[in-house]
Motif scaffolding. Structure first.
Motif, PDB file in Angstrom:
ATOM      1  N   ILE A 197      -6.077  -3.980  -0.328  1.00  0.00           N
ATOM      2  CA  ILE A 197      -5.267  -2.802  -0.649  1.00  0.00           C
ATOM      3  C   ILE A 197      -6.018  -1.511  -0.300  1.00  0.00           C
ATOM      4  O   ILE A 197      -5.421  -0.530   0.145  1.00  0.00           O
ATOM      5  N   ALA A 198      -7.346  -1.536  -0.454  1.00  0.00           N
ATOM      6  CA  ALA A 198      -8.142  -0.345  -0.106  1.00  0.00           C
ATOM      7  C   ALA A 198      -8.238  -0.153   1.405  1.00  0.00           C
ATOM      8  O   ALA A 198      -8.622   0.924   1.874  1.00  0.00           O
ATOM      9  N   ASP A 232     -10.246  -1.982   3.174  1.00  0.00           N
ATOM     10  CA  ASP A 232     -11.614  -2.371   3.538  1.00  0.00           C
ATOM     11  C   ASP A 232     -11.683  -3.772   4.129  1.00  0.00           C
ATOM     12  O   ASP A 232     -12.717  -4.184   4.649  1.00  0.00           O
ATOM     13  N   ARG A 255      -8.386  -6.256  -3.909  1.00  0.00           N
ATOM     14  CA  ARG A 255      -8.717  -4.823  -3.943  1.00  0.00           C
ATOM     15  C   ARG A 255      -9.173  -4.346  -2.569  1.00  0.00           C
ATOM     16  O   ARG A 255      -8.809  -3.256  -2.128  1.00  0.00           O
ATOM     17  N   ALA A 256      -9.950  -5.200  -1.894  1.00  0.00           N
ATOM     18  CA  ALA A 256     -10.418  -4.828  -0.553  1.00  0.00           C
ATOM     19  C   ALA A 256      -9.240  -4.729   0.424  1.00  0.00           C
ATOM     20  O   ALA A 256      -9.185  -3.826   1.266  1.00  0.00           O
ATOM     21  N   TYR A 285      -4.462   0.921  -5.916  1.00  0.00           N
ATOM     22  CA  TYR A 285      -4.515  -0.384  -6.587  1.00  0.00           C
ATOM     23  C   TYR A 285      -4.205  -0.229  -8.080  1.00  0.00           C
ATOM     24  O   TYR A 285      -3.457  -1.027  -8.652  1.00  0.00           O
ATOM     25  N   ASP A 286      -4.733   0.785  -8.697  1.00  0.00           N
ATOM     26  CA  ASP A 286      -4.433   1.027 -10.115  1.00  0.00           C
ATOM     27  C   ASP A 286      -2.925   1.204 -10.333  1.00  0.00           C
ATOM     28  O   ASP A 286      -2.375   0.755 -11.335  1.00  0.00           O
ATOM     29  N   ASP A 289      -5.229   6.416  -7.643  1.00  0.00           N
ATOM     30  CA  ASP A 289      -5.691   5.193  -7.003  1.00  0.00           C
ATOM     31  C   ASP A 289      -4.524   4.231  -6.764  1.00  0.00           C
ATOM     32  O   ASP A 289      -3.737   3.949  -7.668  1.00  0.00           O
ATOM     33  N   ARG A 346       0.853  -1.208   0.000  1.00  0.00           N
ATOM     34  CA  ARG A 346       0.000   0.000   0.000  1.00  0.00           C
ATOM     35  C   ARG A 346       0.880   1.246   0.000  1.00  0.00           C
ATOM     36  O   ARG A 346       0.601   2.216  -0.712  1.00  0.00           O
TER      37      ARG A 346
END
Lengths: 489, 489
Positions: free
Chosen positions: A359-360, A362, A356-357, A147-148, A145, A134
């Motif tokens: 890395i975000a 979440d 994605r969750a 993840y992008d 972003d 991250r």
């Protein structure tokens, strides 16, 4: 020398050294004496240090400022050099070293946790890996972003939102299809013992039929099949299981897709940044198209059935149609790498959503097992019975590969697009496949995709090859037609 | 960090990269696809460029000025780093590049001239190579002897005058011995066809018996047998001829001598300048001692005879004594690498004298063939019938290896000294050799020579191991005793 020429001379040496690093990796998986690992780690670290120093060399930035591309290929070279230089200079040396250290440790912990069926032993270090990636993603994203930013390492020019739009359309249809297929009687399966030496010989013939040039490559045995190298030295590996010849044969066709791609890049790009496949997704499109749309087609499996009967005698299957059903058998299972063509992408989509969750922020690593098992049950209808069948099955996250998984499914989508286009252009392809000759298709791919190397960005490359923007539509149509017919749905 | 620690960290990475270069060389001779050569040349050139830049790095000179060795091993490290740095910085980059270019071309021309039996096609480029190496030697010698300066690359601390003193005593006695032996009836020879797979299996057992650790090495097939690598990854190659199993078996024992030396160096020196054999001469002393004084001894050949009978059946030889004579057969021949223990050094002394004359400017390349043939006739009693049996037989000079040949004979002299000393210390060695176990001798060599790596200069190393200054006396005594008995002289 012009700035462009100086830059290219420098890039050429860097590419040559990167090829050396790749060859060391190959050696490690195929030839290295077992007690040599600690020394090899120092050798690789020294070489990676050299490569990092070259990629962050301040002269590269100066040359880039002054360099003028002589042509379209030169512009692509500059684009690729600029990207690699930016990538290398944006990440602080301290963070890069920490990532190398932690992921090396995490990989060992993952292997032990997997053997012990103990996710609790792995999740704390996974947490560390996620935090570091991250941080790296934030450094690369510069406000964009995270993840992008990570995705760019594997699929430059693509965003998670673009992928999400296609993947969301895929998931419910695949889940329906798999449920319907598994409701049907199971197709026949191979039986017998298949001499590994005969498997190897047939695999070598298959590789050559699919266009692998053995004067610029070789086939060895490794625990996990892979392809490595570019240009004049592209090697693949395979493995044999006496009870399951499809493992050897289809993994060889798959790796041949990767290897032929590298071998078929325009010789003018040898040892330049353009002299490699355009992205992981495009790479996977070639390997999966070779393996599935061609290798598992009704026409080609008819030829393969006769070859196997001639070499192995009775294989427990009566005719071509039954063999085609056996090759494309849909079966219950937990492991992504063992999944059939129909279910494979459901495995990948699960990982894409979970990573994605992570890395975000979440999803916490501590909650990963429950999230995995719930999602698996939702898509497959049953839950993993042990962690090695669930969240501990893949090495990827332990070594920090976030942003890599979706390229598997993107590759399948691209393969679907390319396959639809080449079928339109080659109406008689099945006649040739039925004679064991996929060369009209592989030649089409060479001319439309492979020879370009890194000339175009991945999406643009697929679009110019097919004449259409990439989408999930051709892959879904292909899967529904194929498995609809096989399972009488 | 202290200057010493900074210097050692830098040296360690350089050693690791040098190991990578060595592994590429191994790959090239054993695994590389045949069409990969042009790409490999660029990869090697890029890696050599990295190594050269590290060796001439100005920081090395600064660290060397300030570094203080913590102990005797540290002093040896500094000595070796200082030597390598001086060597690399004294040669102008222009000359180094020119040498690389010309020797690469000359090697190709040599191979073609040899195939065509046409020395005239080779001698002009040999002239260029000699001129460039003379220039390089002059840059290294800084007013001293040019040939001695070249010799330092292979045998540091030794002069041609020292070698000449020992070699001059060797030559007439060897020439006499060979003439006398060839006057006698020829001993028996092997007959039959020897399955290559069985040869390989026996070679592997021999390598292990002589102390080669396969967990840190591997044995492959190559056109010319060689050993490569240091520390935890030391690989050897062999080859098989179905009519001549001694080629495979004895070249394997020879390469095991080189490989076990590298494997037995103190683990504390791993990936440091000391973590390699002390010199080419010391290296060759190990390989030749393993091969000849141990492997071709009466006691060991008795065991080997029984092994070969058990594995190959009838080998055309009746008993141990006849087998011993066959293993040590003295035979007419032109080729150095095929020569027996008695005549081998006569081949080397010829090259030593001719190459000194070339480098001194006393012999022109154009006069080399006549000089070679005259000298050969003087020492062997007959002249080469074709250039590939004469001056075109070795690749060495085409690639600029002047100063290398004498280390072969120096190695034999050192082997003679070491063998005499270890026989004094191990009076029961023959009992163990007769049981196929050379380990008391290889253990003696490990403890007295091999484990030290580059701690001592070559002559000092041999002297501390044997308790005497090196000389030709023990080798001559050994050869006269051995071949006197075999040929009833």
């Amino acid at each position: 020398m012009s700035a462009y020429d100086e830059l290219m001379a420098h890039a050429r040496e860097t590419q040559a050294l990167a090829q050396v690093a790749g060859r060391l990796g190959w050696d490690q998986e195929t030839m290295m004496p077992r007690a040599a690992a600690p020394q090899r780690a120092e050798e690789m670290a020294a070489l990676e240090g050299v490569l990092h120093a070259r990629r962050t060399d301040p002269r590269v930035a100066e040359w880039l400022e002054r360099a003028e591309a002589p042509d379209a290929a030169g512009a692509a070279q500059l684009r690729l050099i600029r990207r690699a230089h930016a990538r290398a200079t944006k990440v602080p040396a301290r963070l890069a070293a920490e990532l190398a250290r932690v992921t090396s440790r995490a990989q060992g912990i993952w292997a032990e946790a997997r053997a012990a069926e103990d996710p609790g032993a792995f999740l704390p270090v996974l947490s560390e890996v996620v935090a570091l990636r991250r941080e790296e993603g934030a450094a690369l994203a510069e406000g964009g972003d995270v993840y992008d930013a990570l995705l760019q390492d594997y699929e430059p020019g693509t965003t998670a939102a673009e992928l999400e739009a296609m993947f969301a359309a895929l998931r419910p249809r695949l889940a329906e299809l798999r449920a319907a297929a598994l409701d049907r009687p199971a197709p026949p399966a191979l039986s017998g013992r298949f001499d590994p030496a005969v498997q190897h010989a047939l695999a070598q013939e298959l590789a050559q039929a699919f266009g692998y040039d053995l004067s610029r490559g070789r086939i060895d045995t490794a625990v996990h099949p892979f392809s490595s190298g570019s240009g004049l030295d592209v090697r693949i590996t395979t493995r044999t299981d006496p009870a399951d010849p499809f493992n050897c044969l289809y993994s060889t066709i798959h790796e041949t897709g990767h290897a032929a791609y590298e071998q078929n890049i325009d010789a003018a790009y040898l040892l330049t940044p353009m002299g490699e496949g355009a992205s992981m997704g495009v790479h996977e499109s070639q390997s999966r198209l070779y393996e599935n749309q061609l290798g598992r087609s009704r026409a080609f499996t008819g030829w393969l059935f006769r070859q196997m009967r001639a070499r192995f005698g009775d294989i427990g299957i009566a005719d071509e149609e039954a063999f085609y059903a056996a090759v494309n058998r849909v079966h219950r299972g937990f492991i992504r790498t063992e999944a059939d063509e129909l279910q494979y992408n459901l495995h990948v989509l699960l990982r894409f959503d979970l990573e994605r969750a992570l890395i975000a922020g979440d999803l916490a690593a501590g909650d990963l097992e429950a999230a995995w098992n719930d999602r698996f049950a939702a898509d497959f209808g049953y839950a993993p019975e042990r962690p090695s069948d669930g969240l501990l099955q893949d090495v990827h996250w332990s070594v920090g590969l976030f942003g890599y998984f979706p390229t598997y499914t993107l590759g399948n989508l691209y393969a679907g697009c390319l396959h639809a286009a080449l079928r339109r252009d080659l109406p008689d392809l099945d006649d040739r496949l039925a004679a064991g000759d996929p060369s009209p298709a592989t030649e089409w791919l060479r001319a439309r995709v492979q020879r370009h190397g890194g000339l175009m960005e991945p999406r643009a490359l697929i679009e110019q090859a097919t004449g259409e923007a990439p989408s999930e539509v051709p892959l879904l149509a292909y899967l529904e037609e194929k498995f609809g017919r096989l399972y009488r749905l």
